[in-house]
Design a protein around this motif. Structure first.
Motif, PDB file in Angstrom:
ATOM      1  N   LYS A 152       0.803  -1.165   0.268  1.00 44.35           N
ATOM      2  CA  LYS A 152      -0.036   0.041   0.061  1.00 44.35           C
ATOM      3  C   LYS A 152       0.721   1.161  -0.073  1.00 44.35           C
ATOM      4  N   GLU A 153       1.970   1.201   0.566  1.00 43.78           N
ATOM      5  CA  GLU A 153       2.898   2.363   0.907  1.00 43.78           C
ATOM      6  C   GLU A 153       3.585   2.631  -0.645  1.00 43.78           C
ATOM      7  N   VAL A 154       3.998   1.457  -1.255  1.00 40.22           N
ATOM      8  CA  VAL A 154       4.678   1.480  -2.445  1.00 40.22           C
ATOM      9  C   VAL A 154       3.485   2.133  -3.806  1.00 40.22           C
ATOM     10  N   GLU A 155       2.429   1.721  -3.441  1.00 37.02           N
ATOM     11  CA  GLU A 155       1.159   2.066  -4.389  1.00 37.02           C
ATOM     12  C   GLU A 155       1.028   3.562  -4.163  1.00 37.02           C
ATOM     13  N   ARG A 156       1.062   4.085  -2.859  1.00 36.87           N
ATOM     14  CA  ARG A 156       0.845   5.423  -2.500  1.00 36.87           C
ATOM     15  C   ARG A 156       1.901   6.393  -3.215  1.00 36.87           C
ATOM     16  N   VAL A 157       3.278   5.906  -2.835  1.00 36.48           N
ATOM     17  CA  VAL A 157       4.209   6.753  -3.331  1.00 36.48           C
ATOM     18  C   VAL A 157       4.349   6.903  -4.892  1.00 36.48           C
ATOM     19  N   THR A 158       4.180   5.835  -5.461  1.00 37.71           N
ATOM     20  CA  THR A 158       4.250   5.792  -6.994  1.00 37.71           C
ATOM     21  C   THR A 158       2.848   6.603  -7.454  1.00 37.71           C
ATOM     22  N   ARG A 159       2.079   6.696  -6.431  1.00 29.38           N
ATOM     23  CA  ARG A 159       0.877   7.512  -7.278  1.00 29.38           C
ATOM     24  C   ARG A 159       0.972   9.004  -6.882  1.00 29.38           C
ATOM     25  N   GLU A 160       1.285   9.230  -5.861  1.00 25.86           N
ATOM     26  CA  GLU A 160       1.553  10.659  -5.231  1.00 25.86           C
ATOM     27  C   GLU A 160       2.957  11.429  -5.761  1.00 25.86           C
ATOM     28  N   SER A 161       4.080  10.626  -5.841  1.00 26.24           N
ATOM     29  CA  SER A 161       5.177  11.345  -6.226  1.00 26.24           C
ATOM     30  C   SER A 161       5.544  11.758  -7.481  1.00 26.24           C
ATOM     31  N   ASN A 162       6.239  12.842  -7.478  1.00 30.77           N
ATOM     32  CA  ASN A 162       6.625  13.253  -8.981  1.00 30.77           C
ATOM     33  C   ASN A 162       7.987  13.314  -9.282  1.00 30.77           C
ATOM     34  N   VAL A 163       8.995  12.678  -8.174  1.00 30.13           N
ATOM     35  CA  VAL A 163      10.062  12.840  -7.883  1.00 30.13           C
ATOM     36  C   VAL A 163      11.057  11.369  -8.415  1.00 30.13           C
ATOM     37  N   TYR A 164      10.474  10.438  -8.179  1.00 29.29           N
ATOM     38  CA  TYR A 164      11.268   9.078  -8.335  1.00 29.29           C
ATOM     39  C   TYR A 164      11.550   8.942  -9.880  1.00 29.29           C
ATOM     40  N   PRO A 165      12.737   8.205 -10.094  1.00 29.63           N
ATOM     41  CA  PRO A 165      13.161   7.803 -11.441  1.00 29.63           C
ATOM     42  C   PRO A 165      12.258   6.899 -11.912  1.00 29.63           C
ATOM     43  N   PRO A 166      11.327   7.094 -12.858  1.00 24.90           N
ATOM     44  CA  PRO A 166      10.323   6.137 -13.495  1.00 24.90           C
ATOM     45  C   PRO A 166      10.830   5.022 -13.865  1.00 24.90           C
ATOM     46  N   GLU A 167      12.064   5.017 -14.696  1.00 23.00           N
ATOM     47  CA  GLU A 167      12.369   3.695 -15.509  1.00 23.00           C
ATOM     48  C   GLU A 167      12.933   2.951 -14.418  1.00 23.00           C
ATOM     49  N   ASP A 190       0.547  -7.171  -5.969  1.00 17.40           N
ATOM     50  CA  ASP A 190      -0.428  -6.005  -6.532  1.00 17.40           C
ATOM     51  C   ASP A 190       0.296  -5.456  -7.804  1.00 17.40           C
ATOM     52  N   ALA A 191      -0.272  -5.359  -8.758  1.00 19.93           N
ATOM     53  CA  ALA A 191       0.273  -4.741 -10.187  1.00 19.93           C
ATOM     54  C   ALA A 191       0.045  -3.032  -9.888  1.00 19.93           C
ATOM     55  N   ARG A 192      -0.971  -2.488  -9.146  1.00 19.30           N
ATOM     56  CA  ARG A 192      -0.968  -1.075  -9.089  1.00 19.30           C
ATOM     57  C   ARG A 192       0.152  -0.107  -9.150  1.00 19.30           C
ATOM     58  N   CYS A 210       4.030   3.033 -14.885  1.00 12.45           N
ATOM     59  CA  CYS A 210       3.507   3.034 -16.320  1.00 12.45           C
ATOM     60  C   CYS A 210       2.936   4.252 -16.964  1.00 12.45           C
ATOM     61  N   ASP A 211       1.958   4.844 -16.005  1.00  8.65           N
ATOM     62  CA  ASP A 211       1.147   5.759 -16.308  1.00  8.65           C
ATOM     63  C   ASP A 211       2.040   6.976 -16.632  1.00  8.65           C
ATOM     64  N   ARG A 212       3.025   7.253 -15.774  1.00  7.77           N
ATOM     65  CA  ARG A 212       3.703   8.430 -15.480  1.00  7.77           C
ATOM     66  C   ARG A 212       4.817   8.242 -16.726  1.00  7.77           C
ATOM     67  N   CYS A 213       5.435   7.277 -16.752  1.00  5.67           N
ATOM     68  CA  CYS A 213       6.765   7.102 -17.685  1.00  5.67           C
ATOM     69  C   CYS A 213       6.315   6.742 -19.368  1.00  5.67           C
ATOM     70  N   VAL A 214       4.745   6.551 -19.334  1.00  6.12           N
ATOM     71  CA  VAL A 214       4.196   6.288 -20.762  1.00  6.12           C
ATOM     72  C   VAL A 214       4.949   4.982 -21.220  1.00  6.12           C
ATOM     73  N   CYS A 215       4.938   4.031 -20.577  1.00  3.39           N
ATOM     74  CA  CYS A 215       5.275   2.537 -21.073  1.00  3.39           C
ATOM     75  C   CYS A 215       4.252   1.727 -21.109  1.00  3.39           C
ATOM     76  N   MET A 216       2.974   1.979 -21.666  1.00  2.00           N
ATOM     77  CA  MET A 216       1.707   1.329 -21.857  1.00  2.00           C
ATOM     78  C   MET A 216       1.857  -0.020 -22.319  1.00  2.00           C
TER      79      MET A 216
END
Length: 83
Positions: free
Chosen positions: A28-43, A56-58, A64-70
């Motif tokens: 849940k924390e991983v999901e929260r941070v990946t949803r809310e943060s704009n700072v982490y290196p997406p790749e 959980d794939a969320r 993927c939604d942030r780094c457009v690797c759909m």
């Protein structure tokens, strides 16, 4: 650590926080941070999450939604890893 990561603008700190949460199965924390943060290196985070194969794939979908690797996300949602 949560307070430090949320105030930091250092991508390395955000990555380390996501990595620690994933390794300790705090999904849940991983999901929260990946949803809310704009700072982490997406790749780098995408590679980490694909390697960890979380139940959980969320979090991966958020990245993927942030780094457009759909294309990768489509495979993950279908249960097929393109790697």
């Amino acid at each position: 650590m949560h307070a430090t990561a949320s105030l930091s603008q250092d991508p390395k700190e955000h990555y380390k926080y996501i990595e620690a949460a994933a390794k300790t199965q705090q999904i849940k924390e991983v999901e929260r941070v990946t949803r809310e943060s704009n700072v982490y290196p997406p790749e780098q985070v995408k590679d980490l999450l694909m390697e960890m194969k979380l139940p959980d794939a969320r979090p991966l979908i958020n990245v993927c939604d942030r780094c457009v690797c759909m294309c990768v996300c489509a495979h993950v949602r279908a249960g097929v890893c393109p790697c």
